[in-house]
Design a protein around this motif. Sequence first.
Motif, PDB file in Angstrom:
ATOM      1  N   PRO A 106       0.844  -1.206   0.000  1.00 26.14           N
ATOM      2  CA  PRO A 106       0.000   0.000   0.000  1.00 26.14           C
ATOM      3  C   PRO A 106       0.874   1.249   0.000  1.00 26.14           C
ATOM      4  O   PRO A 106       2.030   1.223   0.446  1.00 26.14           O
ATOM      5  CB  PRO A 106      -0.791  -0.117   1.323  1.00 26.14           C
ATOM      6  N   ALA A 107       0.313   2.333  -0.501  1.00 28.51           N
ATOM      7  CA  ALA A 107       1.045   3.595  -0.486  1.00 28.51           C
ATOM      8  C   ALA A 107       1.380   3.966   0.956  1.00 28.51           C
ATOM      9  O   ALA A 107       0.643   3.616   1.884  1.00 28.51           O
ATOM     10  CB  ALA A 107       0.200   4.697  -1.130  1.00 28.51           C
ATOM     11  N   PRO A 108       2.506   4.660   1.170  1.00 31.88           N
ATOM     12  CA  PRO A 108       2.861   5.067   2.543  1.00 31.88           C
ATOM     13  C   PRO A 108       1.713   5.813   3.205  1.00 31.88           C
ATOM     14  O   PRO A 108       1.056   6.657   2.578  1.00 31.88           O
ATOM     15  CB  PRO A 108       4.074   5.986   2.328  1.00 31.88           C
ATOM     16  N   LEU A 109       1.458   5.484   4.462  1.00 30.53           N
ATOM     17  CA  LEU A 109       0.358   6.114   5.188  1.00 30.53           C
ATOM     18  C   LEU A 109       0.667   7.591   5.423  1.00 30.53           C
ATOM     19  O   LEU A 109       1.723   7.931   5.967  1.00 30.53           O
ATOM     20  CB  LEU A 109       0.138   5.400   6.522  1.00 30.53           C
ATOM     21  N   LYS A 110      -0.255   8.442   5.005  1.00 32.40           N
ATOM     22  CA  LYS A 110      -0.055   9.872   5.230  1.00 32.40           C
ATOM     23  C   LYS A 110      -0.389  10.200   6.683  1.00 32.40           C
ATOM     24  O   LYS A 110      -1.397   9.755   7.219  1.00 32.40           O
ATOM     25  CB  LYS A 110      -0.953  10.679   4.285  1.00 32.40           C
ATOM     26  N   HIS A 111       0.488  10.978   7.304  1.00 30.68           N
ATOM     27  CA  HIS A 111       0.230  11.361   8.686  1.00 30.68           C
ATOM     28  C   HIS A 111       0.930  12.674   9.001  1.00 30.68           C
ATOM     29  O   HIS A 111       1.950  13.027   8.397  1.00 30.68           O
ATOM     30  CB  HIS A 111       0.682  10.266   9.646  1.00 30.68           C
ATOM     31  N   ALA A 112       0.347  13.392   9.952  1.00 32.70           N
ATOM     32  CA  ALA A 112       0.919  14.659  10.395  1.00 32.70           C
ATOM     33  C   ALA A 112       2.172  14.389  11.224  1.00 32.70           C
ATOM     34  O   ALA A 112       2.370  13.275  11.715  1.00 32.70           O
ATOM     35  CB  ALA A 112      -0.120  15.427  11.207  1.00 32.70           C
ATOM     36  N   PRO A 113       3.029  15.419  11.405  1.00 36.74           N
ATOM     37  CA  PRO A 113       4.254  15.201  12.195  1.00 36.74           C
ATOM     38  C   PRO A 113       3.982  14.697  13.603  1.00 36.74           C
ATOM     39  O   PRO A 113       4.807  13.975  14.167  1.00 36.74           O
ATOM     40  CB  PRO A 113       4.895  16.596  12.216  1.00 36.74           C
ATOM     41  N   ASP A 114       2.838  15.085  14.207  1.00 33.21           N
ATOM     42  CA  ASP A 114       2.556  14.649  15.577  1.00 33.21           C
ATOM     43  C   ASP A 114       1.667  13.405  15.611  1.00 33.21           C
ATOM     44  O   ASP A 114       1.003  13.140  16.615  1.00 33.21           O
ATOM     45  CB  ASP A 114       1.937  15.780  16.401  1.00 33.21           C
ATOM     46  N   GLN A 115       1.663  12.660  14.520  1.00 32.09           N
ATOM     47  CA  GLN A 115       1.015  11.352  14.500  1.00 32.09           C
ATOM     48  C   GLN A 115       2.097  10.281  14.338  1.00 32.09           C
ATOM     49  O   GLN A 115       3.186  10.555  13.835  1.00 32.09           O
ATOM     50  CB  GLN A 115       0.009  11.235  13.353  1.00 32.09           C
ATOM     51  N   SER A 116       1.794   9.073  14.744  1.00 33.52           N
ATOM     52  CA  SER A 116       2.728   7.964  14.578  1.00 33.52           C
ATOM     53  C   SER A 116       1.993   6.788  13.952  1.00 33.52           C
ATOM     54  O   SER A 116       0.773   6.815  13.792  1.00 33.52           O
ATOM     55  CB  SER A 116       3.341   7.566  15.922  1.00 33.52           C
ATOM     56  N   GLU A 142       1.442   2.570  14.075  1.00 31.75           N
ATOM     57  CA  GLU A 142       1.558   1.386  14.919  1.00 31.75           C
ATOM     58  C   GLU A 142       1.020   0.171  14.185  1.00 31.75           C
ATOM     59  O   GLU A 142       0.246   0.296  13.228  1.00 31.75           O
ATOM     60  CB  GLU A 142       0.726   1.545  16.204  1.00 31.75           C
ATOM     61  N   LEU A 143       1.386  -0.995  14.670  1.00 30.65           N
ATOM     62  CA  LEU A 143       0.757  -2.231  14.216  1.00 30.65           C
ATOM     63  C   LEU A 143      -0.653  -2.310  14.781  1.00 30.65           C
ATOM     64  O   LEU A 143      -0.906  -1.886  15.913  1.00 30.65           O
ATOM     65  CB  LEU A 143       1.553  -3.443  14.689  1.00 30.65           C
ATOM     66  N   THR A 144      -1.580  -2.830  14.011  1.00 26.75           N
ATOM     67  CA  THR A 144      -2.944  -3.014  14.492  1.00 26.75           C
ATOM     68  C   THR A 144      -3.021  -4.241  15.400  1.00 26.75           C
ATOM     69  O   THR A 144      -2.111  -5.072  15.433  1.00 26.75           O
ATOM     70  CB  THR A 144      -3.912  -3.189  13.322  1.00 26.75           C
ATOM     71  N   THR A 145      -4.129  -4.348  16.113  1.00 24.28           N
ATOM     72  CA  THR A 145      -4.349  -5.512  16.977  1.00 24.28           C
ATOM     73  C   THR A 145      -4.293  -6.796  16.163  1.00 24.28           C
ATOM     74  O   THR A 145      -3.757  -7.820  16.613  1.00 24.28           O
ATOM     75  CB  THR A 145      -5.710  -5.394  17.686  1.00 24.28           C
ATOM     76  N   SER A 188      -4.634  -3.506   6.522  1.00 23.17           N
ATOM     77  CA  SER A 188      -5.181  -3.744   7.857  1.00 23.17           C
ATOM     78  C   SER A 188      -4.095  -3.992   8.894  1.00 23.17           C
ATOM     79  O   SER A 188      -4.399  -4.235  10.063  1.00 23.17           O
ATOM     80  CB  SER A 188      -6.121  -4.956   7.822  1.00 23.17           C
ATOM     81  N   ALA A 189      -2.832  -3.931   8.495  1.00 20.29           N
ATOM     82  CA  ALA A 189      -1.738  -4.259   9.418  1.00 20.29           C
ATOM     83  C   ALA A 189      -1.225  -3.044  10.184  1.00 20.29           C
ATOM     84  O   ALA A 189      -0.660  -3.188  11.265  1.00 20.29           O
ATOM     85  CB  ALA A 189      -0.590  -4.905   8.656  1.00 20.29           C
ATOM     86  N   LEU A 190      -1.393  -1.859   9.628  1.00 21.26           N
ATOM     87  CA  LEU A 190      -0.883  -0.639  10.249  1.00 21.26           C
ATOM     88  C   LEU A 190      -2.004   0.360  10.479  1.00 21.26           C
ATOM     89  O   LEU A 190      -2.993   0.380   9.741  1.00 21.26           O
ATOM     90  CB  LEU A 190       0.196   0.014   9.369  1.00 21.26           C
ATOM     91  N   ARG A 191      -1.837   1.193  11.497  1.00 20.72           N
ATOM     92  CA  ARG A 191      -2.808   2.259  11.741  1.00 20.72           C
ATOM     93  C   ARG A 191      -2.077   3.543  12.119  1.00 20.72           C
ATOM     94  O   ARG A 191      -0.995   3.514  12.715  1.00 20.72           O
ATOM     95  CB  ARG A 191      -3.788   1.880  12.844  1.00 20.72           C
ATOM     96  N   VAL A 192      -2.693   4.668  11.741  1.00 21.25           N
ATOM     97  CA  VAL A 192      -2.161   5.981  12.096  1.00 21.25           C
ATOM     98  C   VAL A 192      -2.837   6.436  13.384  1.00 21.25           C
ATOM     99  O   VAL A 192      -4.061   6.406  13.492  1.00 21.25           O
ATOM    100  CB  VAL A 192      -2.411   6.999  10.967  1.00 21.25           C
ATOM    101  N   THR A 193      -2.054   6.837  14.362  1.00 22.00           N
ATOM    102  CA  THR A 193      -2.613   7.259  15.639  1.00 22.00           C
ATOM    103  C   THR A 193      -3.227   8.655  15.533  1.00 22.00           C
ATOM    104  O   THR A 193      -2.969   9.395  14.586  1.00 22.00           O
ATOM    105  CB  THR A 193      -1.526   7.282  16.727  1.00 22.00           C
ATOM    106  N   ARG A 194      -4.005   8.997  16.534  1.00 23.27           N
ATOM    107  CA  ARG A 194      -4.613  10.329  16.587  1.00 23.27           C
ATOM    108  C   ARG A 194      -3.525  11.373  16.836  1.00 23.27           C
ATOM    109  O   ARG A 194      -2.498  11.092  17.464  1.00 23.27           O
ATOM    110  CB  ARG A 194      -5.653  10.366  17.711  1.00 23.27           C
ATOM    111  N   ARG A 195      -3.747  12.588  16.388  1.00 23.76           N
ATOM    112  CA  ARG A 195      -2.756  13.649  16.567  1.00 23.76           C
ATOM    113  C   ARG A 195      -2.536  13.919  18.054  1.00 23.76           C
ATOM    114  O   ARG A 195      -3.472  13.909  18.849  1.00 23.76           O
ATOM    115  CB  ARG A 195      -3.186  14.922  15.855  1.00 23.76           C
ATOM    116  N   ARG A 196      -1.301  14.191  18.413  1.00 26.71           N
ATOM    117  CA  ARG A 196      -0.981  14.462  19.811  1.00 26.71           C
ATOM    118  C   ARG A 196      -1.647  15.739  20.307  1.00 26.71           C
ATOM    119  O   ARG A 196      -1.991  15.851  21.486  1.00 26.71           O
ATOM    120  CB  ARG A 196       0.541  14.545  19.986  1.00 26.71           C
ATOM    121  N   SER A 197      -1.826  16.722  19.417  1.00 27.75           N
ATOM    122  CA  SER A 197      -2.513  17.960  19.810  1.00 27.75           C
ATOM    123  C   SER A 197      -3.963  17.676  20.200  1.00 27.75           C
ATOM    124  O   SER A 197      -4.496  18.294  21.130  1.00 27.75           O
ATOM    125  CB  SER A 197      -2.456  18.977  18.663  1.00 27.75           C
ATOM    126  N   VAL A 198      -4.591  16.716  19.516  1.00 26.47           N
ATOM    127  CA  VAL A 198      -5.965  16.331  19.870  1.00 26.47           C
ATOM    128  C   VAL A 198      -5.959  15.566  21.193  1.00 26.47           C
ATOM    129  O   VAL A 198      -6.826  15.772  22.048  1.00 26.47           O
ATOM    130  CB  VAL A 198      -6.594  15.482  18.750  1.00 26.47           C
TER     131      VAL A 198
END
Length: 676
Positions: free
Chosen positions: A294-304, A306-309, A435-445
């Motif tokens: 899959p294309a690289p997951l787009k995420h903001a600098p304050d997002q990371s 992770e592996l999904t459950t 389904s293997a990776l997920r982007v976390t919520r922004r740290r500012s949120v």
Amino acid sequence: MPGGNSAAAGGKTGVRVVVVGDRGTGKSSLIAAAATESFPENVSPVLPPTRLPADFFPDRVPITIIDTSASLESRGKLNEELKRADVIILTYACDFPLTLTRLSSFWLEEFRRLEVKVPVIVVGCKVDLRDENQPISLEQVMGPIMQQHREIETCIECSAVPDVFYYAQKAVLHPTAPLFDQETQALQPRCIRALKRIFVICDRDMDGALNDAELNDFQVKCFDAPLQPAEIVGVRRVVQEKKKEGVNDLGLTLEGFLFLHTLFIDKGRLETTWAVLRKFGYGNDLKLRDDFLPAPLKHAPDQSIELTTEAVEFLRQMFRLFDTDNHGALRPTELDELFSTAPENFAPLHKGLLADCPISEGLVSHILRRYLLHKDVEKQAPWGEAPYKHAAERNTQGNLTLKGFLSEWALMTMLDPRGSLANLLYIGYGGNPASALRVTRRRSVDRKKQQTERNVFHCLVFGPKNAGKSALLNSFLGRPFSENHDLTAGELYAVNVVDQLGGNKKTLILQEIPEDGVKKFLSNKESLASVDVAVFVYDSSDEYSWKRSNELLLEVARHGEESGYGVPSLIIAAKDDLDPHPMSVQNSARVCQELGIGASVPISSKLGDVNNVFCKILSAAEHPHLNIPETVAGRKHKQFLRLVNHSLLFMSVGAAFAVVGMAAFRAYGARRNSSS
């Protein structure tokens, strides 16, 4: 199993064939015969580019044929064409033996000089003009040349012209070299790894054999056609006759699966094996193609990321599967077996291994290759080098525990999410890659909501030299304390699963930042964006250590305020087994109060008394709105912004009242006018 189709071409939209050879060897006649499907008598010395249509051969990929001149004045153009070639047809004249000699004495050496690394098809033309009184064995003449020049894909004497260009196209679309070692007459190691991965994915019940249903599903996936019962019986019979262990009561074993592909290659049906490999995402280098991931997951600098459950549960299953002795840890051999379906990654050989050998560079490369393939060289999982090599927990025998195994994956996903996903797929993850990776919520949120949903937390460890940073990381991994240690050079990580109250488990990644690397680290405005918490370690017995740690804390705090990426911070007073410096203790308490962060945590790595510090670090990370240091300048700036916001609010309210008043006045005036 049927052969390949157009899908086996690996996405190739055209093949560029460059025909070269000495003057008079029949280059132009060969091209003209293929284009006209006849043997014209009068042919131009050099033909313009000739195109064979897509439907000329079964793969339905068009071929462009480039004729060349061997004259000295045309050498520059010839070299340009060679560098643009997908495959080279190198001709010699069967009636002129000198042109055969010139293959190795000039042409093949010239290709190497130009660093042209494409397949070569050697073609003997003018067979009908050969002197019958001087019979020649093609195998006898070409054998030594092909041994010396592995780039030669095949050698034929021209009797059926279309075959020449069919072999040329095939050498590009279905190359032999990545699959088969002609010298050993065996599958290449990387090919074995790829086919083994495919076998593991198709063996859904994980019993070590493909039963009839699994074999049929494999056939449908690769060739869009089911196997008839009689065909399945036939496949089993062929394998069993030649390789007894290739079939058992459960079905086709891995040995049998590999034997079938060896048989296809031996019979010249490379397109069948390539169709299988490409259906499962492999490119010509036998690594997963970029377009398969899959294309690289787009995420903001304050997002990371992770592996999904789902992915973590798959990894737990794989750990249990490969922990064959049920000791709760993976031995090096078990870890190698787990990653045996990924492209090989050997430990580098010592630089001096062949430094003094009086042999050619080509022979050195050959010896190295054979050494790597057949000797007991230490293989490496993806974590054989820094920053992974010493980053996770191992038991007293040095074997990777389940916590350590999952921790390595968490670290790899944080540092290289795309590489982590590729490795998941290599070891047999059969779910949707997305389904293997997920982007976390922004740290500012997270800070606004005063909670986080993360499972993996990133902690930076700052402090002066000899403060106890490395000892803290070692304690995190359960390693014994050592008085002797080297100063940290480069990135150093320690990652582990932390057990919390209530049975919750979170992963904490500690990254040590060397004192002399802080300035460079903070030179990036977004350097703290991906960080969940920062700790500042100082030697509690050393006044200078405290002062330097305090300077680093203020430096990081200011950077966080300026960039908008402030992080919760914690001070750690290390070496609590030594007599504390009185002023350091007092100043530490004062600074914590001034900055609005929690009190410093005393620990002694030497005594093994870490004062539950890792849970405290994790707790600070899980409460992103607390323990963010606030400097005097930062506090003044915040007060200024608050004042500006209040002023704007006051002005907005005043303007609103003015608008309402004006509207009321107009309404009053309108009523008076209507009543009069």
